[in-house]
Design a protein around this motif. Structure first.
Motif, PDB file in Angstrom:
ATOM      1  N   VAL A  22      -8.346   0.323  -6.545  1.00 57.83           N
ATOM      2  CA  VAL A  22      -7.633  -0.741  -7.246  1.00 57.83           C
ATOM      3  C   VAL A  22      -7.712  -1.988  -6.384  1.00 57.83           C
ATOM      4  CG1 VAL A  22      -5.392  -1.472  -8.107  1.00 57.83           C
ATOM      5  CG2 VAL A  22      -6.070   0.909  -8.320  1.00 57.83           C
ATOM      6  N   VAL A  72       0.846  -1.188   0.000  1.00 52.21           N
ATOM      7  CA  VAL A  72       0.000   0.000   0.000  1.00 52.21           C
ATOM      8  C   VAL A  72       0.882   1.240   0.000  1.00 52.21           C
ATOM      9  CG1 VAL A  72      -0.226   0.034   2.508  1.00 52.21           C
ATOM     10  CG2 VAL A  72      -1.988   1.069   1.136  1.00 52.21           C
ATOM     11  N   TYR A  73       0.367   2.287  -0.621  1.00 51.98           N
ATOM     12  CA  TYR A  73       1.141   3.516  -0.672  1.00 51.98           C
ATOM     13  C   TYR A  73       0.673   4.511   0.382  1.00 51.98           C
ATOM     14  CZ  TYR A  73       3.038   7.939  -1.994  1.00 51.98           C
ATOM     15  OH  TYR A  73       3.706   9.133  -1.950  1.00 51.98           O
ATOM     16  N   ILE A 115      -6.049   7.547  -5.763  1.00 52.30           N
ATOM     17  CA  ILE A 115      -6.102   6.097  -5.952  1.00 52.30           C
ATOM     18  C   ILE A 115      -5.865   5.429  -4.614  1.00 52.30           C
ATOM     19  CG2 ILE A 115      -5.067   4.126  -7.118  1.00 52.30           C
ATOM     20  CD1 ILE A 115      -4.120   5.968  -9.289  1.00 52.30           C
ATOM     21  N   SER A 172      -5.442   1.504  -3.015  1.00 53.47           N
ATOM     22  CA  SER A 172      -5.281   0.156  -3.532  1.00 53.47           C
ATOM     23  C   SER A 172      -5.496  -0.876  -2.450  1.00 53.47           C
ATOM     24  CB  SER A 172      -3.896  -0.009  -4.129  1.00 53.47           C
ATOM     25  OG  SER A 172      -2.927   0.288  -3.166  1.00 53.47           O
ATOM     26  N   SER A 218      -0.672   1.574  -7.809  1.00 51.66           N
ATOM     27  CA  SER A 218      -0.835   1.957  -6.406  1.00 51.66           C
ATOM     28  C   SER A 218       0.437   2.594  -5.841  1.00 51.66           C
ATOM     29  CB  SER A 218      -1.270   0.771  -5.571  1.00 51.66           C
ATOM     30  OG  SER A 218      -0.510  -0.352  -5.893  1.00 51.66           O
TER      31      SER A 218
END
Lengths: 288, 417
Positions: free
Chosen positions: B191, A119-120, B111, B113, B95
């Protein structure tokens, strides 16, 4: 469909790297995450231990006792009229905070690759949260110091804060920045070269001895070879430890020039750390 | 008017084989020298396509090559492809977990994810604390989570344990809680990687339903990766088919699924050639088909057509027997043409065996073939095919059979007497 203007896009993911591209707005948007990470660190650290946060106290107290025995009783280091135990406790409290910030942030990438790979979020949140949660430990250790400070004053020692005590919060920030900056540099490099972790553990131990933790700068000047004395003197960590003791115990040398020197070095290393960290975070998952 | 929310523009991603990372120090140096001389990275020109089966000619491989597509606002785009086709790499780039080697992605929305549920769950924290932590990791703010806390807890079905540390949870509960947090994310673009394949049947139904709400009801843009063609069919408007790191095609879902099932043929082994020498009577090849398409993927209730080509130069009478084995190697059925009073012609021929309305709920099955000649077993081929059965609409109820409905489905008749 293709009539969009470039500036309509919210952001772009690409391989191009600008030298410094910090998205402070984004970091700010994730501030709650920072708070939650800090909370997690604090809540979970001593779960299922008997002594809990008492461990925070035991470690600096015992270290101070040992330092006093070895360096002051055996080694005959003069602490300028300050009780050696209190002198050592002050140095160790400051050193511990710096050391914890450095070592705990230096494995950010390797330790968190599980999360980072899935995950970012702005990666810098994690080392920042570590620096903040270490403040709690620092605070508790500082309380112990104050307890002993009061005890020694009551026992008849002539102790006094310095007028520069107002700079105290700034010192804490400098310590955090320096530890965090160096930690981020190390964490970025360890993604590719793992041997740095070993080096760091070993280097941190040695660094303590050239940072005037168990002795005052005046003793170093008097007894070290001139070159070593210079190294100790221009080590920014020495300046932090000395300054810290100066504020709390009114001992040691302090001048504004050295203070500014330390401040600039810390800011410089912190910025360098941010830049390197930022460059690494984009693709470290392929190299780690 | 179609409103493009996400634009993927010639994305490529290169990996180096063998050694982790982008290469050795000497390659790093060479790259750097080229860079300061203002030239293109020399290692970007080489590299094989991402075909795992062939031996690599170069040390570099393109996990993705020249991927371009656009996603419109409110669209649910499916991304399908075999294992190793580059789906996960594409998701990782989208992501922002890793950056592309070349190309860029432009987006007009945030976004979020879901490559995994429960990222960052801490075992010592309680369920509620983990909701906040996980939510924040996924990009929600504290106030957003607070507003949805009740709903999340209710959706997860873990009310009773919400103040218990997550380490005391069963794995199923942990997954439910994690999915519940994710389900209440409200990004512009979501996502999702096969996270639906978790939990029991009841929860899966809930999860797919929630996904449908997200995409249909709220008009959110979703990019969805899955191997489950049923879920893809239910959720997506359009699909991108990836094959060996390249876009094979972008089509409306039903056409895309058909195409995907046919590319699946060649490597998953729905056609087999046999090599038996020195005999004049033998099986030459066999093939299994689902509704005219050569594939190994079936749903309960589908007809399985098994074709066997037989060479019979001696014109002796032959009989064909089929053994059906489950994934544990246990024989679950056996049948032959003699059971059905069917005579195979005594010459080279092609036989079709129809397994009508597969009565399995789900699983992986093997077929053994045995050709009898001269009155005894003559040519045996073991594990000729392995085919997959996933839940399908066996009873023509308009919905798939549930996974917990046992192993077999019964063809029953109801009467009142």
């Amino acid at each position: 469909m293709t009539t969009q203007k470039e500036d309509e896009w919210l952001y772009t993911i690409s391989s191009k790297r600008k030298f410094i591209d910090f998205n402070f707005k984004e970091i700010w948007r994730y501030r709650d995450l920072l708070v939650l990470f800090v909370k997690r660190d604090i809540v979970t650290l001593y779960k299922q231990t008997i002594l809990g946060p008492l461990w925070y106290l035991i470690q600096p107290l015992f270290t101070s006792v040992i330092f006093t025995l070895v360096f002051n009783n055996l080694g005959d280091i003069k602490t300028g009229g300050i009780p050696p135990f209190l002198f050592n406790l002050a140095g160790i409290t400051a050193w511990n905070y710096f050391k914890d910030c450095l070592t705990n942030t230096s494995n950010t990438f390797t330790k968190n690759q599980g999360i980072f790979g899935k995950v970012y979020f702005p990666r810098v949140i994690l080392p920042m949260s570590i620096t903040v949660s270490n403040l709690l430990k620092f605070g508790i250790q500082l309380l112990i110091f104050i307890g002993f400070f009061i005890y020694y004053s009551w026992a008849g020692h002539d102790l006094d804060f310095s007028g520069y005590i107002l700079l105290f919060p700034l010192y804490v920030i400098i310590m955090g920045m320096l530890g965090l900056g160096l930690g981020m540099i190390f964490s970025s490099l360890t993604t590719k070269y793992r041997d740095l972790t070993v080096l760091l553990n070993f280097a941190v131990q040695l660094l303590m001895y050239v940072s005037a933790v168990p002795y005052p700068m005046s003793e170093a000047k008097a007894k070290f070879p001139p070159l070593v004395a210079k190294i100790v003197e221009y080590n920014p960590v020495t300046q932090i430890i000395e300054g810290f003791r100066y504020m709390l115990l009114d001992t040691g040398d302090f001048n504004l020039g050295k203070f500014l020197y330390t401040l600039l070095i810390s800011i410089g290393l912190f910025m360098l750390g941010l830049v390197i960290f930022n460059r690494t975070e984009k693709s470290f998952i392929d190299t780690v | 008017m179609l409103d493009v929310i996400l634009k993927v523009d010639h994305i490529s991603k290169q990996y180096r084989l063998g050694v982790v990372g982008t290469g050795t120090l000497s390659h790093d140096l060479k790259r750097w020298i080229y860079k300061i001389r203002g030239k293109e990275d020399p290692f970007l020109k080489i590299g094989d396509k991402n075909d795992r089966n062939s031996k690599a000619k170069s040390n570099y491989v393109w996990a993705l090559k020249d991927i371009s597509f656009e996603v419109n606002k409110g669209e649910v785009l499916g991304i399908i492809g075999k294992n190793g086709a580059g789906k996960s790499t594409l998701l990782k780039i989208l992501s922002r977990v890793t950056s592309p080697t070349t190309g860029e992605i432009k987006t007009k929305g945030r976004i979020a994810s879901l490559l995994e549920v429960g990222t960052g769950f801490h075992p010592e924290l309680t369920g509620k604390e983990n909701i906040y932590l996980n939510g924040a990791i996924l990009g929600m703010t504290k106030s957003e989570i607070k507003a949805k806390e009740e709903e999340i807890i209710e959706f997860s079905g873990c009310q009773r344990y919400i103040d218990t540390p997550v380490k005391r949870y069963s794995s199923g509960m942990r997954v439910r809680l994690a999915f519940a947090v994710a389900a209440f994310l409200e990004p512009d673009i979501l996502v999702v990687d096969e996270v639906l394949a978790v939990g029991d049947a009841e929860f899966q139904k809930k999860a797919v339903g929630k996904m449908q709400d997200i995409s249909k009801g709220d008009g959110r843009t979703v990019l969805f990766v899955s191997h489950d063609m049923g879920a893809i069919q239910n959720l997506c408007n359009r699909c991108v088919i990836l094959n060996d790191g390249l876009i094979q095609s972008i089509k409306p879902t039903s056409e895309a699924i058909k195409e995907y099932l046919t590319i699946n043929v060649l490597d998953s082994g729905s056609v087999k050639e046999f090599q038996k020498e020195a005999t004049l009577v033998k099986m030459l090849s066999a093939e299994i088909q689902n509704n005219g398409i050569s594939t190994t993927n079936f749903h309960s209730g589908d007809d399985l057509d098994l074709f066997v080509s037989i060479e019979n130069e001696e014109h002796v009478p032959v009989n064909l027997f089929v053994g059906l084995y489950d994934q544990y190697g246990e024989k679950i059925a056996h049948f032959g043409n003699t059971y059905s009073k069917f005579d195979i012609k005594s010459e080279s021929t092609k036989v079709c065996v129809k397994l009508k309305r597969l009565p399995f709920v789900e699983g992986r099955f093997h077929i053994n073939l045995s050709l009898h000649a001269y009155g005894k077993p003559h040519h045996l081929e073991k594990e000729v095919f392995a085919f997959e059965v996933s839940p399908g609409d066996y009873y023509n109820m308009g919905k798939n059979v549930l996974r917990n409905n046992g192993k077999f489905l019964m063809n029953v008749g109801w009467n009142e007497t």
